[in-house]
Design a protein around this motif. Structure first.
Motif, PDB file in Angstrom:
ATOM      1  N   GLU A 143       0.823  -1.222   0.000  1.00  0.00           N
ATOM      2  CA  GLU A 143       0.000   0.000   0.000  1.00  0.00           C
ATOM      3  C   GLU A 143       0.854   1.268   0.000  1.00  0.00           C
ATOM      4  O   GLU A 143       0.362   2.354  -0.335  1.00  0.00           O
ATOM      5  N   LEU A 144       2.095   1.141   0.399  1.00  0.00           N
ATOM      6  CA  LEU A 144       3.021   2.279   0.453  1.00  0.00           C
ATOM      7  C   LEU A 144       4.361   1.833  -0.102  1.00  0.00           C
ATOM      8  O   LEU A 144       4.885   0.782   0.287  1.00  0.00           O
ATOM      9  N   PHE A 145       4.915   2.642  -0.993  1.00  0.00           N
ATOM     10  CA  PHE A 145       6.132   2.267  -1.707  1.00  0.00           C
ATOM     11  C   PHE A 145       7.229   3.280  -1.398  1.00  0.00           C
ATOM     12  O   PHE A 145       6.969   4.481  -1.301  1.00  0.00           O
ATOM     13  N   VAL A 146       8.461   2.785  -1.238  1.00  0.00           N
ATOM     14  CA  VAL A 146       9.563   3.624  -0.742  1.00  0.00           C
ATOM     15  C   VAL A 146      10.836   3.329  -1.524  1.00  0.00           C
ATOM     16  O   VAL A 146      11.139   2.164  -1.822  1.00  0.00           O
ATOM     17  N   SER A 147      11.595   4.397  -1.816  1.00  0.00           N
ATOM     18  CA  SER A 147      12.865   4.208  -2.526  1.00  0.00           C
ATOM     19  C   SER A 147      13.845   5.312  -2.164  1.00  0.00           C
ATOM     20  O   SER A 147      13.481   6.326  -1.552  1.00  0.00           O
ATOM     21  N   HIS A 148      15.069   5.085  -2.580  1.00  0.00           N
ATOM     22  CA  HIS A 148      16.128   6.095  -2.452  1.00  0.00           C
ATOM     23  C   HIS A 148      16.690   6.351  -3.842  1.00  0.00           C
ATOM     24  O   HIS A 148      17.113   5.417  -4.530  1.00  0.00           O
ATOM     25  N   SER A 149      16.682   7.620  -4.261  1.00  0.00           N
ATOM     26  CA  SER A 149      17.269   7.992  -5.550  1.00  0.00           C
ATOM     27  C   SER A 149      18.123   9.233  -5.337  1.00  0.00           C
ATOM     28  O   SER A 149      17.649  10.356  -5.471  1.00  0.00           O
ATOM     29  N   PRO A 150      19.383   9.030  -4.967  1.00  0.00           N
ATOM     30  CA  PRO A 150      20.237  10.172  -4.592  1.00  0.00           C
ATOM     31  C   PRO A 150      20.550  11.074  -5.768  1.00  0.00           C
ATOM     32  O   PRO A 150      20.749  10.616  -6.892  1.00  0.00           O
ATOM     33  N   GLU A 151      20.560  12.376  -5.489  1.00  0.00           N
ATOM     34  CA  GLU A 151      20.971  13.327  -6.526  1.00  0.00           C
ATOM     35  C   GLU A 151      22.444  13.103  -6.845  1.00  0.00           C
ATOM     36  O   GLU A 151      23.231  12.722  -5.976  1.00  0.00           O
ATOM     37  N   ARG A 152      22.822  13.400  -8.099  1.00  0.00           N
ATOM     38  CA  ARG A 152      24.217  13.211  -8.534  1.00  0.00           C
ATOM     39  C   ARG A 152      24.621  14.416  -9.374  1.00  0.00           C
ATOM     40  O   ARG A 152      25.095  14.274 -10.494  1.00  0.00           O
ATOM     41  N   VAL A 153      24.408  15.613  -8.835  1.00  0.00           N
ATOM     42  CA  VAL A 153      24.620  16.832  -9.617  1.00  0.00           C
ATOM     43  C   VAL A 153      25.636  17.728  -8.926  1.00  0.00           C
ATOM     44  O   VAL A 153      25.935  17.576  -7.743  1.00  0.00           O
ATOM     45  N   ILE A 154      26.132  18.690  -9.680  1.00  0.00           N
ATOM     46  CA  ILE A 154      27.106  19.639  -9.162  1.00  0.00           C
ATOM     47  C   ILE A 154      26.534  21.047  -9.280  1.00  0.00           C
ATOM     48  O   ILE A 154      25.921  21.389 -10.303  1.00  0.00           O
ATOM     49  N   PRO A 155      26.661  21.866  -8.235  1.00  0.00           N
ATOM     50  CA  PRO A 155      26.167  23.238  -8.319  1.00  0.00           C
ATOM     51  C   PRO A 155      26.758  23.976  -9.517  1.00  0.00           C
ATOM     52  O   PRO A 155      27.929  23.833  -9.838  1.00  0.00           O
ATOM     53  N   GLY A 156      25.924  24.742 -10.167  1.00  0.00           N
ATOM     54  CA  GLY A 156      26.326  25.468 -11.364  1.00  0.00           C
ATOM     55  C   GLY A 156      25.934  24.759 -12.641  1.00  0.00           C
ATOM     56  O   GLY A 156      25.805  25.370 -13.700  1.00  0.00           O
ATOM     57  N   ARG A 157      25.710  23.418 -12.558  1.00  0.00           N
ATOM     58  CA  ARG A 157      25.335  22.625 -13.735  1.00  0.00           C
ATOM     59  C   ARG A 157      24.187  21.676 -13.397  1.00  0.00           C
ATOM     60  O   ARG A 157      24.053  20.607 -13.976  1.00  0.00           O
ATOM     61  N   ILE A 158      23.362  22.060 -12.433  1.00  0.00           N
ATOM     62  CA  ILE A 158      22.355  21.143 -11.915  1.00  0.00           C
ATOM     63  C   ILE A 158      21.372  20.695 -12.981  1.00  0.00           C
ATOM     64  O   ILE A 158      21.070  19.505 -13.110  1.00  0.00           O
ATOM     65  N   PHE A 159      20.864  21.618 -13.791  1.00  0.00           N
ATOM     66  CA  PHE A 159      19.817  21.248 -14.746  1.00  0.00           C
ATOM     67  C   PHE A 159      20.358  20.356 -15.858  1.00  0.00           C
ATOM     68  O   PHE A 159      19.700  19.390 -16.269  1.00  0.00           O
ATOM     69  N   GLU A 160      21.553  20.656 -16.312  1.00  0.00           N
ATOM     70  CA  GLU A 160      22.177  19.813 -17.321  1.00  0.00           C
ATOM     71  C   GLU A 160      22.379  18.403 -16.784  1.00  0.00           C
ATOM     72  O   GLU A 160      22.110  17.403 -17.477  1.00  0.00           O
ATOM     73  N   GLU A 161      22.828  18.306 -15.535  1.00  0.00           N
ATOM     74  CA  GLU A 161      23.130  16.990 -14.972  1.00  0.00           C
ATOM     75  C   GLU A 161      21.875  16.246 -14.517  1.00  0.00           C
ATOM     76  O   GLU A 161      21.825  15.018 -14.583  1.00  0.00           O
ATOM     77  N   LEU A 162      20.857  16.965 -14.047  1.00  0.00           N
ATOM     78  CA  LEU A 162      19.590  16.306 -13.731  1.00  0.00           C
ATOM     79  C   LEU A 162      19.038  15.601 -14.961  1.00  0.00           C
ATOM     80  O   LEU A 162      18.476  14.507 -14.873  1.00  0.00           O
ATOM     81  N   THR A 163      19.228  16.234 -16.113  1.00  0.00           N
ATOM     82  CA  THR A 163      18.701  15.681 -17.355  1.00  0.00           C
ATOM     83  C   THR A 163      19.556  14.540 -17.889  1.00  0.00           C
ATOM     84  O   THR A 163      19.035  13.469 -18.252  1.00  0.00           O
ATOM     85  N   ASN A 164      20.854  14.734 -17.940  1.00  0.00           N
ATOM     86  CA  ASN A 164      21.721  13.836 -18.711  1.00  0.00           C
ATOM     87  C   ASN A 164      22.444  12.765 -17.905  1.00  0.00           C
ATOM     88  O   ASN A 164      22.872  11.755 -18.471  1.00  0.00           O
ATOM     89  N   ASN A 165      22.639  12.971 -16.606  1.00  0.00           N
ATOM     90  CA  ASN A 165      23.347  11.969 -15.806  1.00  0.00           C
ATOM     91  C   ASN A 165      22.525  10.694 -15.653  1.00  0.00           C
ATOM     92  O   ASN A 165      21.291  10.739 -15.595  1.00  0.00           O
ATOM     93  N   ASP A 166      23.217   9.553 -15.580  1.00  0.00           N
ATOM     94  CA  ASP A 166      22.550   8.325 -15.166  1.00  0.00           C
ATOM     95  C   ASP A 166      22.037   8.512 -13.739  1.00  0.00           C
ATOM     96  O   ASP A 166      22.589   9.303 -12.962  1.00  0.00           O
TER      97      ASP A 166
END
Length: 424
Positions: A143-166
Protein backbone atom coordinates in the motif's frame (compact mmCIF):
# COMPACT_ATOMS: atom_id res chain seq x y z
CA UNK A 1 -5.21 9.51 -7.08
CA UNK A 2 -4.09 12.36 -9.31
CA UNK A 3 -0.37 12.08 -10.10
CA UNK A 4 1.37 14.94 -8.33
CA UNK A 5 4.55 15.41 -6.33
CA UNK A 6 5.15 17.01 -2.94
CA UNK A 7 8.83 17.89 -2.40
CA UNK A 8 10.04 18.42 1.16
CA UNK A 9 13.04 20.77 1.19
CA UNK A 10 13.51 23.65 -1.26
CA UNK A 11 17.26 24.14 -1.07
CA UNK A 12 20.07 23.56 -3.54
CA UNK A 13 18.61 20.20 -4.65
CA UNK A 14 14.93 20.34 -3.78
CA UNK A 15 14.08 23.57 -5.60
CA UNK A 16 15.80 22.70 -8.92
CA UNK A 17 14.19 19.25 -8.76
CA UNK A 18 10.79 20.81 -8.13
CA UNK A 19 11.00 23.17 -11.11
CA UNK A 20 12.39 20.38 -13.29
CA UNK A 21 9.31 18.25 -12.67
CA UNK A 22 7.04 21.27 -13.04
CA UNK A 23 8.63 22.28 -16.35
CA UNK A 24 7.95 18.76 -17.60
CA UNK A 25 4.24 18.75 -16.89
CA UNK A 26 4.15 17.30 -13.37
CA UNK A 27 2.15 19.15 -10.72
CA UNK A 28 4.48 19.95 -7.81
CA UNK A 29 3.96 21.36 -4.33
CA UNK A 30 7.19 22.44 -2.64
CA UNK A 31 7.55 22.56 1.14
CA UNK A 32 10.17 24.17 3.34
CA UNK A 33 10.23 25.21 7.01
CA UNK A 34 12.10 28.39 6.01
CA UNK A 35 9.23 30.88 5.68
CA UNK A 36 11.44 33.52 4.10
CA UNK A 37 12.56 31.11 1.38
CA UNK A 38 8.97 29.99 0.75
CA UNK A 39 7.75 33.59 0.45
CA UNK A 40 10.58 34.47 -1.93
CA UNK A 41 9.88 31.46 -4.15
CA UNK A 42 6.16 32.25 -4.22
CA UNK A 43 7.10 35.70 -5.51
CA UNK A 44 9.41 34.10 -8.11
CA UNK A 45 12.53 35.26 -6.28
CA UNK A 46 15.57 33.05 -5.61
CA UNK A 47 17.13 32.37 -2.22
CA UNK A 48 19.90 30.30 -3.85
CA UNK A 49 22.06 30.80 -6.93
CA UNK A 50 21.93 28.32 -9.80
CA UNK A 51 22.37 28.81 -13.54
CA UNK A 52 19.02 28.76 -15.34
CA UNK A 53 16.93 28.52 -12.17
CA UNK A 54 15.28 31.95 -12.37
CA UNK A 55 13.64 31.48 -15.75
CA UNK A 56 12.63 27.89 -14.95
CA UNK A 57 11.06 28.98 -11.65
CA UNK A 58 9.08 31.76 -13.33
CA UNK A 59 7.80 29.34 -15.96
CA UNK A 60 6.82 26.73 -13.36
CA UNK A 61 4.78 29.22 -11.31
CA UNK A 62 3.30 31.11 -14.26
CA UNK A 63 2.08 27.88 -15.87
CA UNK A 64 0.50 26.77 -12.60
CA UNK A 65 2.61 23.64 -12.12
CA UNK A 66 4.42 24.76 -8.94
CA UNK A 67 3.01 25.92 -5.62
CA UNK A 68 4.88 26.31 -2.33
CA UNK A 69 4.11 26.49 1.38
CA UNK A 70 5.48 25.51 4.78
CA UNK A 71 3.16 22.48 5.10
CA UNK A 72 2.84 19.26 3.05
CA UNK A 73 -0.30 18.41 1.09
CA UNK A 74 -1.83 15.13 -0.05
CA UNK A 75 0.08 13.82 -3.09
CA UNK A 76 0.72 10.64 -5.03
CA UNK A 77 4.50 11.00 -4.54
CA UNK A 78 6.64 12.57 -1.81
CA UNK A 79 10.29 13.44 -2.34
CA UNK A 80 12.41 14.17 0.73
CA UNK A 81 15.32 16.48 -0.15
CA UNK A 82 16.41 17.90 3.20
CA UNK A 83 19.96 18.24 4.58
CA UNK A 84 21.83 15.39 6.24
CA UNK A 85 24.71 17.28 7.90
CA UNK A 86 27.56 16.12 10.06
CA UNK A 87 27.54 16.65 13.82
CA UNK A 88 30.62 18.19 15.48
CA UNK A 89 31.74 14.69 16.47
CA UNK A 90 31.70 13.65 12.77
CA UNK A 91 28.60 11.49 13.11
CA UNK A 92 25.64 11.83 10.77
CA UNK A 93 22.70 14.00 11.76
CA UNK A 94 19.62 12.28 10.30
CA UNK A 95 17.05 14.18 12.33
CA UNK A 96 16.05 16.33 9.33
CA UNK A 97 15.30 13.09 7.46
CA UNK A 98 13.32 11.72 10.39
CA UNK A 99 11.28 14.89 10.94
CA UNK A 100 10.57 15.37 7.22
CA UNK A 101 9.37 11.77 6.99
CA UNK A 102 7.19 12.18 10.08
CA UNK A 103 5.68 15.36 8.60
CA UNK A 104 4.27 13.56 5.57
CA UNK A 105 2.82 10.57 7.44
CA UNK A 106 -0.59 12.23 8.11
CA UNK A 107 -1.02 12.86 4.39
CA UNK A 108 -0.15 9.42 3.06
CA UNK A 109 -2.81 7.47 1.19
CA UNK A 110 -2.90 3.97 -0.25
CA UNK A 111 -0.65 3.70 -3.31
CA UNK A 112 1.62 6.61 -2.37
CA UNK A 113 5.35 6.61 -3.21
CA UNK A 114 7.98 8.13 -0.89
CA UNK A 115 11.43 8.89 -2.34
CA UNK A 116 14.50 9.97 -0.39
CA UNK A 117 16.87 12.12 -2.46
CA UNK A 118 19.13 13.31 0.34
CA UNK A 119 22.58 11.74 0.55
CA UNK A 120 22.61 9.62 3.70
CA UNK A 121 24.50 6.88 5.52
CA UNK A 122 23.62 3.37 4.32
CA UNK A 123 20.59 1.90 6.15
CA UNK A 124 18.94 5.31 6.67
CA UNK A 125 15.86 4.29 4.67
CA UNK A 126 15.62 1.06 6.66
CA UNK A 127 16.44 2.40 10.12
CA UNK A 128 15.11 5.98 10.02
CA UNK A 129 12.41 6.36 7.37
CA UNK A 130 10.58 3.04 7.47
CA UNK A 131 9.85 3.16 11.24
CA UNK A 132 8.22 6.56 10.74
CA UNK A 133 6.32 5.48 7.62
CA UNK A 134 4.89 2.40 9.38
CA UNK A 135 2.99 4.82 11.63
CA UNK A 136 0.75 5.54 8.64
CA UNK A 137 -0.78 2.09 9.04
CA UNK A 138 -0.13 1.36 5.37
CA UNK A 139 1.53 -1.92 4.44
CA UNK A 140 5.00 -1.32 3.01
CA UNK A 141 5.46 -2.78 -0.46
CA UNK A 142 1.70 -3.28 -0.91
CA UNK A 143 0.00 0.00 0.00
CA UNK A 144 3.02 2.28 0.45
CA UNK A 145 6.13 2.27 -1.71
CA UNK A 146 9.56 3.62 -0.74
CA UNK A 147 12.86 4.21 -2.53
CA UNK A 148 16.13 6.10 -2.45
CA UNK A 149 17.27 7.99 -5.55
CA UNK A 150 20.24 10.17 -4.59
CA UNK A 151 20.97 13.33 -6.53
CA UNK A 152 24.22 13.21 -8.53
CA UNK A 153 24.62 16.83 -9.62
CA UNK A 154 27.11 19.64 -9.16
CA UNK A 155 26.17 23.24 -8.32
CA UNK A 156 26.33 25.47 -11.36
CA UNK A 157 25.33 22.63 -13.73
CA UNK A 158 22.35 21.14 -11.92
CA UNK A 159 19.82 21.25 -14.75
CA UNK A 160 22.18 19.81 -17.32
CA UNK A 161 23.13 16.99 -14.97
CA UNK A 162 19.59 16.31 -13.73
CA UNK A 163 18.70 15.68 -17.36
CA UNK A 164 21.72 13.84 -18.71
CA UNK A 165 23.35 11.97 -15.81
CA UNK A 166 22.55 8.33 -15.17
CA UNK A 167 20.42 7.90 -12.07
CA UNK A 168 20.47 5.23 -9.36
CA UNK A 169 17.14 4.09 -7.89
CA UNK A 170 17.05 1.77 -4.91
CA UNK A 171 13.66 0.49 -3.81
CA UNK A 172 12.58 -1.41 -0.74
CA UNK A 173 11.12 -3.78 -3.35
CA UNK A 174 10.94 -4.07 -7.13
CA UNK A 175 7.63 -2.20 -7.47
CA UNK A 176 8.96 0.76 -5.44
CA UNK A 177 12.02 0.97 -7.68
CA UNK A 178 9.96 0.69 -10.87
CA UNK A 179 7.48 3.36 -9.77
CA UNK A 180 10.38 5.71 -9.02
CA UNK A 181 11.98 5.01 -12.39
CA UNK A 182 8.74 5.83 -14.18
CA UNK A 183 8.45 9.12 -12.29
CA UNK A 184 11.97 10.34 -13.11
CA UNK A 185 11.56 9.40 -16.75
CA UNK A 186 9.61 12.67 -16.97
CA UNK A 187 12.95 14.43 -17.53
CA UNK A 188 15.92 12.04 -17.10
CA UNK A 189 17.59 11.17 -20.41
CA UNK A 190 20.40 9.16 -18.82
CA UNK A 191 20.02 5.51 -17.90
CA UNK A 192 18.09 4.82 -14.71
CA UNK A 193 19.67 1.86 -12.88
CA UNK A 194 17.55 -0.13 -10.41
CA UNK A 195 18.82 -1.73 -7.21
CA UNK A 196 17.87 -1.96 -3.53
CA UNK A 197 17.75 1.03 -1.19
CA UNK A 198 20.86 0.24 0.87
CA UNK A 199 23.00 -0.32 -2.21
CA UNK A 200 21.81 3.02 -3.64
CA UNK A 201 22.70 4.74 -0.36
CA UNK A 202 26.19 3.24 -0.39
CA UNK A 203 26.77 3.99 -4.09
CA UNK A 204 26.24 7.73 -3.60
CA UNK A 205 28.53 7.83 -0.57
CA UNK A 206 31.14 5.79 -2.45
CA UNK A 207 31.12 8.24 -5.38
CA UNK A 208 31.89 11.24 -3.20
CA UNK A 209 34.38 9.33 -1.08
CA UNK A 210 36.32 8.33 -4.21
CA UNK A 211 36.65 12.00 -5.12
CA UNK A 212 37.67 12.96 -1.58
CA UNK A 213 40.41 10.30 -1.49
CA UNK A 214 41.65 11.43 -4.91
CA UNK A 215 41.78 15.08 -3.80
CA UNK A 216 43.63 14.08 -0.63
CA UNK A 217 46.22 12.36 -2.80
CA UNK A 218 46.55 15.55 -4.86
CA UNK A 219 46.90 17.64 -1.71
CA UNK A 220 49.65 15.38 -0.40
CA UNK A 221 51.38 15.76 -3.76
CA UNK A 222 51.03 19.55 -3.49
CA UNK A 223 52.88 19.53 -0.19
CA UNK A 224 55.57 17.28 -1.70
CA UNK A 225 55.80 19.63 -4.69
CA UNK A 226 56.41 22.51 -2.30
CA UNK A 227 59.31 20.59 -0.75
CA UNK A 228 60.82 19.47 -4.06
CA UNK A 229 60.47 22.83 -5.79
CA UNK A 230 58.26 21.21 -8.44
CA UNK A 231 55.08 22.69 -9.94
CA UNK A 232 52.68 19.91 -8.93
CA UNK A 233 49.95 21.20 -11.25
CA UNK A 234 52.22 20.63 -14.21
CA UNK A 235 53.28 17.22 -12.87
CA UNK A 236 49.63 16.17 -12.41
CA UNK A 237 48.81 17.32 -15.94
CA UNK A 238 51.59 15.19 -17.36
CA UNK A 239 50.66 12.18 -15.20
CA UNK A 240 47.06 12.42 -16.41
CA UNK A 241 48.19 11.89 -20.00
CA UNK A 242 48.50 8.23 -18.96
CA UNK A 243 45.30 6.51 -20.17
CA UNK A 244 44.52 4.98 -16.78
CA UNK A 245 45.43 7.90 -14.50
CA UNK A 246 43.07 10.68 -13.40
CA UNK A 247 44.54 12.64 -10.48
CA UNK A 248 42.32 15.45 -9.25
CA UNK A 249 43.52 18.99 -8.48
CA UNK A 250 44.87 20.12 -5.12
CA UNK A 251 43.40 23.10 -3.30
CA UNK A 252 42.85 24.87 0.02
CA UNK A 253 40.51 22.13 1.25
CA UNK A 254 37.30 20.38 0.30
CA UNK A 255 33.87 21.90 0.78
CA UNK A 256 30.23 21.55 -0.10
CA UNK A 257 27.59 19.35 1.42
CA UNK A 258 28.74 16.18 -0.34
CA UNK A 259 32.47 15.50 -0.63
CA UNK A 260 33.36 17.08 2.70
CA UNK A 261 30.58 15.21 4.52
CA UNK A 262 29.73 11.86 2.95
CA UNK A 263 33.01 10.01 3.68
CA UNK A 264 32.32 10.43 7.40
CA UNK A 265 29.19 8.30 6.92
CA UNK A 266 31.44 5.38 5.99
CA UNK A 267 33.89 6.09 8.81
CA UNK A 268 31.04 6.19 11.32
CA UNK A 269 29.64 2.85 10.15
CA UNK A 270 32.93 0.94 9.93
CA UNK A 271 35.78 2.88 11.58
CA UNK A 272 38.21 -0.04 11.63
CA UNK A 273 37.65 -0.82 7.95
CA UNK A 274 37.84 2.71 6.58
CA UNK A 275 41.31 3.89 7.52
CA UNK A 276 42.14 5.30 4.06
CA UNK A 277 38.83 7.14 4.00
CA UNK A 278 39.48 8.75 7.40
CA UNK A 279 43.07 9.65 6.55
CA UNK A 280 41.87 11.34 3.37
CA UNK A 281 39.26 13.32 5.29
CA UNK A 282 41.87 14.38 7.85
CA UNK A 283 44.28 15.36 5.05
CA UNK A 284 41.73 17.54 3.29
CA UNK A 285 40.45 19.05 6.53
CA UNK A 286 44.03 20.06 7.35
CA UNK A 287 44.58 22.00 4.12
CA UNK A 288 43.16 25.34 5.36
CA UNK A 289 45.71 25.32 8.19
CA UNK A 290 48.45 24.52 5.67
CA UNK A 291 47.37 27.46 3.49
CA UNK A 292 47.30 29.74 6.53
CA UNK A 293 50.81 28.67 7.55
CA UNK A 294 52.14 29.20 4.03
CA UNK A 295 50.56 32.64 4.01
CA UNK A 296 52.22 33.46 7.33
CA UNK A 297 55.61 32.42 5.97
CA UNK A 298 55.14 34.61 2.89
CA UNK A 299 54.31 37.62 5.05
CA UNK A 300 57.24 37.06 7.38
CA UNK A 301 59.68 36.60 4.50
CA UNK A 302 58.57 39.43 2.25
CA UNK A 303 56.96 42.19 4.32
CA UNK A 304 58.09 44.40 7.15
CA UNK A 305 55.70 43.00 9.70
CA UNK A 306 52.71 42.98 7.34
CA UNK A 307 49.50 41.92 9.04
CA UNK A 308 46.63 42.47 6.62
CA UNK A 309 45.34 39.67 4.38
CA UNK A 310 42.66 39.89 1.70
CA UNK A 311 40.98 36.53 1.08
CA UNK A 312 39.17 36.24 -2.24
CA UNK A 313 36.31 33.75 -2.06
CA UNK A 314 33.84 32.53 0.55
CA UNK A 315 31.89 29.85 -1.31
CA UNK A 316 33.20 26.31 -1.54
CA UNK A 317 33.57 26.29 -5.34
CA UNK A 318 33.68 28.64 -8.29
CA UNK A 319 30.67 30.53 -9.61
CA UNK A 320 28.22 29.48 -6.88
CA UNK A 321 27.08 31.14 -3.65
CA UNK A 322 27.09 27.96 -1.54
CA UNK A 323 29.23 28.34 1.60
CA UNK A 324 28.41 24.96 3.16
CA UNK A 325 31.57 23.37 4.58
CA UNK A 326 33.60 25.93 2.62
CA UNK A 327 37.36 25.67 3.17
CA UNK A 328 37.53 29.42 2.52
CA UNK A 329 35.78 30.05 5.84
CA UNK A 330 38.23 27.75 7.63
CA UNK A 331 41.22 29.43 5.95
CA UNK A 332 39.98 32.74 7.35
CA UNK A 333 39.55 31.23 10.81
CA UNK A 334 43.06 29.79 10.69
CA UNK A 335 44.51 33.15 9.66
CA UNK A 336 42.66 34.90 12.47
CA UNK A 337 43.98 32.35 14.95
CA UNK A 338 47.44 33.50 13.83
CA UNK A 339 46.34 37.06 14.72
CA UNK A 340 46.17 38.43 11.19
CA UNK A 341 43.77 41.18 10.12
CA UNK A 342 41.60 39.48 7.48
CA UNK A 343 39.12 40.89 4.99
CA UNK A 344 37.22 38.87 2.40
CA UNK A 345 35.18 39.31 -0.76
CA UNK A 346 32.98 37.03 -2.83
CA UNK A 347 31.05 38.33 -5.85
CA UNK A 348 28.54 35.47 -5.63
CA UNK A 349 27.69 35.80 -1.93
CA UNK A 350 25.45 38.84 -2.23
CA UNK A 351 24.41 39.34 1.39
CA UNK A 352 27.06 40.22 3.95
CA UNK A 353 27.17 36.91 5.80
CA UNK A 354 30.66 36.78 7.33
CA UNK A 355 32.32 39.21 9.76
CA UNK A 356 35.31 39.71 7.44
CA UNK A 357 33.23 40.18 4.29
CA UNK A 358 33.35 43.43 2.35
CA UNK A 359 30.80 44.61 -0.20
CA UNK A 360 33.36 45.34 -2.91
CA UNK A 361 36.66 43.95 -4.08
CA UNK A 362 38.33 47.32 -3.54
CA UNK A 363 37.26 47.42 0.11
CA UNK A 364 38.64 43.95 0.72
CA UNK A 365 41.96 44.73 -0.97
CA UNK A 366 42.51 48.12 0.70
CA UNK A 367 45.97 48.13 2.27
CA UNK A 368 46.41 44.36 2.09
CA UNK A 369 49.92 42.97 2.44
CA UNK A 370 48.96 39.76 0.63
CA UNK A 371 46.04 38.58 -1.49
CA UNK A 372 45.02 34.94 -1.08
CA UNK A 373 42.73 33.36 -3.70
CA UNK A 374 40.77 30.42 -2.31
CA UNK A 375 37.80 30.13 -4.70
CA UNK A 376 38.04 29.86 -8.48
CA UNK A 377 35.27 32.25 -9.49
CA UNK A 378 35.33 33.44 -13.10
CA UNK A 379 35.59 36.99 -11.80
CA UNK A 380 38.87 36.11 -10.05
CA UNK A 381 40.26 34.41 -13.15
CA UNK A 382 39.77 37.72 -14.93
CA UNK A 383 41.72 39.76 -12.38
CA UNK A 384 44.72 41.66 -13.67
CA UNK A 385 47.73 43.13 -11.87
CA UNK A 386 46.57 46.58 -12.97
CA UNK A 387 43.27 46.06 -11.14
CA UNK A 388 44.91 44.90 -7.90
CA UNK A 389 48.09 47.00 -7.60
CA UNK A 390 46.52 50.39 -6.74
CA UNK A 391 44.75 48.99 -3.70
CA UNK A 392 47.34 46.82 -1.94
CA UNK A 393 50.23 47.75 0.34
CA UNK A 394 52.45 44.92 -0.90
CA UNK A 395 52.41 43.12 -4.24
CA UNK A 396 52.14 39.54 -3.01
CA UNK A 397 49.53 37.11 -4.29
CA UNK A 398 48.97 33.51 -3.19
CA UNK A 399 46.96 31.48 -5.70
CA UNK A 400 45.65 28.24 -4.18
CA UNK A 401 43.52 27.38 -7.24
CA UNK A 402 46.00 27.87 -10.11
CA UNK A 403 43.83 30.42 -11.92
CA UNK A 404 46.35 33.21 -12.55
CA UNK A 405 49.08 33.55 -15.16
CA UNK A 406 52.30 33.67 -13.14
CA UNK A 407 54.31 35.26 -15.96
CA UNK A 408 51.86 38.14 -16.28
CA UNK A 409 51.79 38.86 -12.56
CA UNK A 410 55.53 38.62 -12.07
CA UNK A 411 56.10 40.92 -15.05
CA UNK A 412 53.90 43.47 -13.27
CA UNK A 413 56.11 43.32 -10.17
CA UNK A 414 54.03 40.92 -8.07
CA UNK A 415 55.50 38.12 -6.00
CA UNK A 416 53.38 35.18 -7.12
CA UNK A 417 53.06 32.02 -5.03
CA UNK A 418 51.19 28.94 -6.20
CA UNK A 419 49.97 26.20 -3.86
CA UNK A 420 51.95 23.12 -4.78
CA UNK A 421 54.88 25.09 -6.22
CA UNK A 422 57.15 26.84 -3.73
CA UNK A 423 58.98 28.81 -6.43
CA UNK A 424 58.32 32.56 -6.23
Amino acid sequence: MEKNVCIIGLGYIGLPTAVMFANNGVKVHGVDINEKAVNMIAQKQLHIEENGLQERLERAIDEGYLTVSTEPIEASTYIVAVPSPINPDRTANVEYIRSATAAIVPYLKKGALVILESTVPPKTVENVMLPELRKSGLVLGEELFVSHSPERVIPGRIFEELTNNDRIVGGIDEKSAQMTKELYEAFVKGTIHLTDATTAELVKVMENTYRDVNIAFANELAKIGDKLDVNIWEAVKFANFHPRVNIHSPGPGVGGHCIAVDPWFIVELEPELSKIVKLSRDTNDAMPAYVAEQTKELLQAHTAGGNKIAVLGLSFKGDVDDKRESPAITVIEQLQQREFDVTSFDPHVKEISHPTQKATLEEALAGANIVVIVTDHTEFKQLSPEMIAPHVADRIIFDTKNILDRTEWEAAGFRHRLLGDSKE
